[in-house]
Design a protein around this motif. Sequence first.
Motif, PDB file in Angstrom:
ATOM      1  N   THR A 179      42.446  26.281  52.510  1.00 40.67           N
ATOM      2  CA  THR A 179      43.227  26.584  51.314  1.00 40.67           C
ATOM      3  C   THR A 179      42.293  26.973  50.168  1.00 40.67           C
ATOM      4  O   THR A 179      41.076  26.807  50.246  1.00 40.67           O
ATOM      5  CB  THR A 179      44.079  25.370  50.886  1.00 40.67           C
ATOM      6  OG1 THR A 179      43.209  24.276  50.557  1.00 40.67           O
ATOM      7  CG2 THR A 179      45.038  24.947  51.994  1.00 40.67           C
ATOM      8  N   LEU A 180      42.907  27.456  49.112  1.00 38.92           N
ATOM      9  CA  LEU A 180      42.140  27.785  47.911  1.00 38.92           C
ATOM     10  C   LEU A 180      42.931  27.376  46.676  1.00 38.92           C
ATOM     11  O   LEU A 180      44.130  27.146  46.730  1.00 38.92           O
ATOM     12  CB  LEU A 180      41.807  29.284  47.865  1.00 38.92           C
ATOM     13  CG  LEU A 180      42.948  30.306  47.845  1.00 38.92           C
ATOM     14  CD1 LEU A 180      43.593  30.456  46.461  1.00 38.92           C
ATOM     15  CD2 LEU A 180      42.442  31.662  48.317  1.00 38.92           C
ATOM     16  N   SER A 181      42.225  27.310  45.569  1.00 38.57           N
ATOM     17  CA  SER A 181      42.835  27.052  44.270  1.00 38.57           C
ATOM     18  C   SER A 181      42.474  28.206  43.346  1.00 38.57           C
ATOM     19  O   SER A 181      41.465  28.892  43.548  1.00 38.57           O
ATOM     20  CB  SER A 181      42.329  25.731  43.682  1.00 38.57           C
ATOM     21  OG  SER A 181      42.621  24.655  44.540  1.00 38.57           O
ATOM     22  N   ALA A 182      43.302  28.426  42.334  1.00 38.05           N
ATOM     23  CA  ALA A 182      43.046  29.543  41.422  1.00 38.05           C
ATOM     24  C   ALA A 182      43.479  29.194  40.005  1.00 38.05           C
ATOM     25  O   ALA A 182      44.448  28.456  39.797  1.00 38.05           O
ATOM     26  CB  ALA A 182      43.770  30.800  41.895  1.00 38.05           C
ATOM     27  N   GLY A 183      42.737  29.729  39.055  1.00 42.35           N
ATOM     28  CA  GLY A 183      43.083  29.593  37.646  1.00 42.35           C
ATOM     29  C   GLY A 183      43.293  30.970  37.041  1.00 42.35           C
ATOM     30  O   GLY A 183      42.548  31.915  37.323  1.00 42.35           O
ATOM     31  N   VAL A 184      44.312  31.093  36.196  1.00 44.13           N
ATOM     32  CA  VAL A 184      44.698  32.376  35.613  1.00 44.13           C
ATOM     33  C   VAL A 184      44.634  32.294  34.094  1.00 44.13           C
ATOM     34  O   VAL A 184      45.066  31.298  33.496  1.00 44.13           O
ATOM     35  CB  VAL A 184      46.130  32.761  36.045  1.00 44.13           C
ATOM     36  CG1 VAL A 184      46.593  34.023  35.317  1.00 44.13           C
ATOM     37  CG2 VAL A 184      46.197  32.959  37.554  1.00 44.13           C
TER      38      VAL A 184
END
Length: 309
Positions: A259-264
């Motif tokens: 999995t991955l995480s992301a910030g916008v």
Amino acid sequence: MNLATVRIHIIESDEDFADNVKQSLLKQDQYDVTISTTGKEGVERAFNELPDVIIVATSLPDTDGYNVLDLLKSAQTTHEIPILLVSNSAPSTEKIVHGLEMGAVDFVIRPIHTAEFCARVKVAIRNYRIQKSLREKAVTDTLTGLYNRSILEYRMQTELKRSQRHGIPISGVMVDIDHFKKINDTFGHLFGDQVLKTLGEILLRRARTDDIIVRYGGEEFLLLLFGADSQGAYAFAERVRIDFQSKIFYVNGQTVHFTLSAGVAQYSASMTPTQFIDTADKALYLAKNSGRNRVISAKQEDIEESLPQ
């Protein structure tokens, strides 16, 4: 210099002048020369054909050459193509400086001797090929084939200024593979490299022409999405997250998922480039600390309030 495959596109409404230039260049049997008579047609053909050099008249029936230059220099696929501006009258010094500062490699004033004009074209192509070779080596991540973070030194300011000039949003997405150290420790660094390359391929597949994808460092990637507000960037990051989570990897006789995480973060004129990236990075930090495998979008002030003091 071998110019056998050089493609030149002329955007010029004066068909007699354009044809004269074309015939002069073709006498050397080294060029493939095409002509557009309007800015709209010229930009469309440049995007579709990606010529090696573009010659643009400053005066066109539907727009001016400066707008064409701006469009071509703003797009990721054409921003590095050398563009020569041609004026059929002597412009002001301010106009010449403006064109060169926008990215034109030369500003030609008619009338001009054909031999000199062809020489200027040759010089533009030669310099472009040298610079392109050096730049690609300098800004390309060897593992993924994506840009490395040094690209930000000269693309970040350009993209943010373009966003402000046209009133078009731009957002940043910081992506990080969850528990990547554990992946390396468990399956080895060669397999870890495969995971990184796979994520790079997913990002490339999802990205649009104008998007900039950077391997920011380690397992972290940064995307600059021109024309995307925070909602659009969030939707993009969610699609990437789902794609990556759905990817099946085979290793040591077993199938595994990651999995991955992301910030916008959406850019605002009150931000410096550093604050813009930091906001996306801090949104990623919140995603990691909220359980991972998720996307968080936040404004700068929201991030500052949410982080531990």
